[in-house]
Design an enzyme around this catalytic site. Structure first.
Site, PDB file in Angstrom:
ATOM      1  N   ALA A  99       7.396  -8.473 -10.560  1.00 32.87           N
ATOM      2  CA  ALA A  99       7.115  -7.312 -10.161  1.00 32.87           C
ATOM      3  C   ALA A  99       6.143  -7.005  -9.047  1.00 32.87           C
ATOM      4  O   ALA A  99       6.284  -6.114  -8.325  1.00 32.87           O
ATOM      5  CB  ALA A  99       7.001  -6.370 -11.708  1.00 32.87           C
ATOM      6  N   TYR A 100       5.029  -7.714  -9.179  1.00 29.31           N
ATOM      7  CA  TYR A 100       3.970  -7.513  -8.370  1.00 29.31           C
ATOM      8  C   TYR A 100       4.291  -8.257  -6.822  1.00 29.31           C
ATOM      9  O   TYR A 100       4.066  -7.126  -5.868  1.00 29.31           O
ATOM     10  CB  TYR A 100       2.710  -8.277  -8.881  1.00 29.31           C
ATOM     11  CG  TYR A 100       1.443  -8.131  -7.903  1.00 29.31           C
ATOM     12  CD1 TYR A 100       0.918  -6.883  -7.933  1.00 29.31           C
ATOM     13  CD2 TYR A 100       0.894  -9.268  -7.212  1.00 29.31           C
ATOM     14  CE1 TYR A 100      -0.219  -6.696  -7.286  1.00 29.31           C
ATOM     15  CE2 TYR A 100      -0.114  -8.870  -6.672  1.00 29.31           C
ATOM     16  CZ  TYR A 100      -0.904  -7.854  -6.393  1.00 29.31           C
ATOM     17  OH  TYR A 100      -2.177  -7.734  -5.789  1.00 29.31           O
ATOM     18  N   ALA A 101       5.120  -9.114  -6.816  1.00 33.34           N
ATOM     19  CA  ALA A 101       5.471  -9.555  -5.354  1.00 33.34           C
ATOM     20  C   ALA A 101       6.488  -8.581  -4.970  1.00 33.34           C
ATOM     21  O   ALA A 101       6.408  -8.376  -3.776  1.00 33.34           O
ATOM     22  CB  ALA A 101       6.137 -10.938  -5.499  1.00 33.34           C
ATOM     23  N   SER A 107       6.807  -5.490  -5.285  1.00 35.06           N
ATOM     24  CA  SER A 107       6.325  -4.325  -4.979  1.00 35.06           C
ATOM     25  C   SER A 107       5.357  -4.443  -3.603  1.00 35.06           C
ATOM     26  O   SER A 107       5.389  -3.709  -2.634  1.00 35.06           O
ATOM     27  CB  SER A 107       5.190  -3.605  -6.148  1.00 35.06           C
ATOM     28  OG  SER A 107       3.980  -4.459  -6.045  1.00 35.06           O
ATOM     29  N   LYS A 108       4.819  -5.558  -3.396  1.00 38.41           N
ATOM     30  CA  LYS A 108       4.070  -5.872  -2.339  1.00 38.41           C
ATOM     31  C   LYS A 108       4.938  -6.171  -1.166  1.00 38.41           C
ATOM     32  O   LYS A 108       4.731  -5.905   0.204  1.00 38.41           O
ATOM     33  CB  LYS A 108       3.028  -7.079  -2.349  1.00 38.41           C
ATOM     34  CG  LYS A 108       1.902  -6.520  -3.492  1.00 38.41           C
ATOM     35  CD  LYS A 108       1.067  -5.425  -3.014  1.00 38.41           C
ATOM     36  CE  LYS A 108      -0.144  -5.238  -3.938  1.00 38.41           C
ATOM     37  NZ  LYS A 108      -0.923  -3.991  -3.271  1.00 38.41           N
TER      38      LYS A 108
END
Length: 248
Positions: free
Chosen positions: A155-157, A159-160
């Site tokens: 999820a974090y990757a 978004s980035k």
């Protein structure tokens, strides 16, 4: 003489009371920038940092607001312009991280990560695109995990990755404005957000990955952001720069 030549360059640092953001604020203030220290939930930390900057002879102000709320961010940018007379640099460090395998991540956590990291970056970038003076700079923040694909960072990757794409598009949209737009993508960095929930063995393993065999520090990452904000970084535009000690 232009505004940027006649007066000190003015900076806004979102997430300025956090680990990397705090280091960016300190280095910009040391370089002579009046700095707006943005916070979302911890006003006391932001005001303490403002007091530190002012106590050292600098100029600073605290500004609050949800980065994903366009009205709150418009008001924050208004405050900076009213306080310092304009805006030249935006360093957007604010973000959240929720870690779990894709099969297990709560979708409420996924939605929070996308709201803060994607919508929040878009809202801040939109205000910066409208307001930065000629010679200005927008520095967004991504993560080296976009390229490293660590498990549990889906999820974090994701978004980035969106932040990196937005940065490249905006750099081209601002043709003729003399405003640079770049992304800093840190590797494992010793901040509270990174260290939270990790045991010593995991931290040691991540610290051993770079050829330099240590975690990055907030100051390491801030050095790159401040370089991109200043005159020496004017020929760097539309780039995603990994600051990770050589992890590939």
């Amino acid at each position: 003489m232009s505004n940027t030549e006649a007066a000190p360059r003015v900076a806004l640092v979102t997430g300025g009371s956090g680990g990397i953001g705090r280091a960016v604020v300190r280095q910009l203030a040391a370089a002579g920038y009046p700095v707006a220290v943005h916070y979302s939930g911890n006003r006391a930390k932001a005001e303490a940092l403002v007091a530190e900057v002012v106590g050292a002879g600098g100029r600073a102000v605290a500004v609050g607001g949800d980065v994903a709320d366009e009205h709150a961010m418009a008001a924050a940018f208004d405050l900076v312009e009213a306080e310092f007379g304009g805006l030249d640099v935006v360093v957007h460090t604010a973000g959240v991280m929720r870690l779990a395998p894709v099969a297990e991540l709560d979708l409420a956590d996924f939605d929070e990560v996308q709201r803060v990291n994607v919508r929040g970056t878009f809202v801040v970038a939109q205000q910066a695109a409208r307001r930065l003076r000629r010679g200005g700079a927008l520095i967004n923040f991504s993560t080296s995990v976009v390229g490293l694909q660590f498990p549990a960072y889906g999820a974090y990757a994701a978004s980035k990755g969106a932040v990196e794409a937005l940065t490249l598009v905006l750099a081209r949209e601002l043709r003729g404005r003399d405003v640079t737009v770049n992304t800093v993508a840190p590797g494992p960095t010793a901040t509270a957000m990174f260290l939270d929930g990790k045991d010593a063995a995991t931290i040691d393993r991540l610290a051993a990955q770079p050829p330099l065999e240590r975690l990055g520090t907030p100051e390491d990452i801030a050095e790159l952001a401040v370089f991109l904000a200043g005159p020496a970084g004017r020929w760097i535009n539309g780039q995603n720069i990994r600051s990770n000690g050589g992890i590939v």
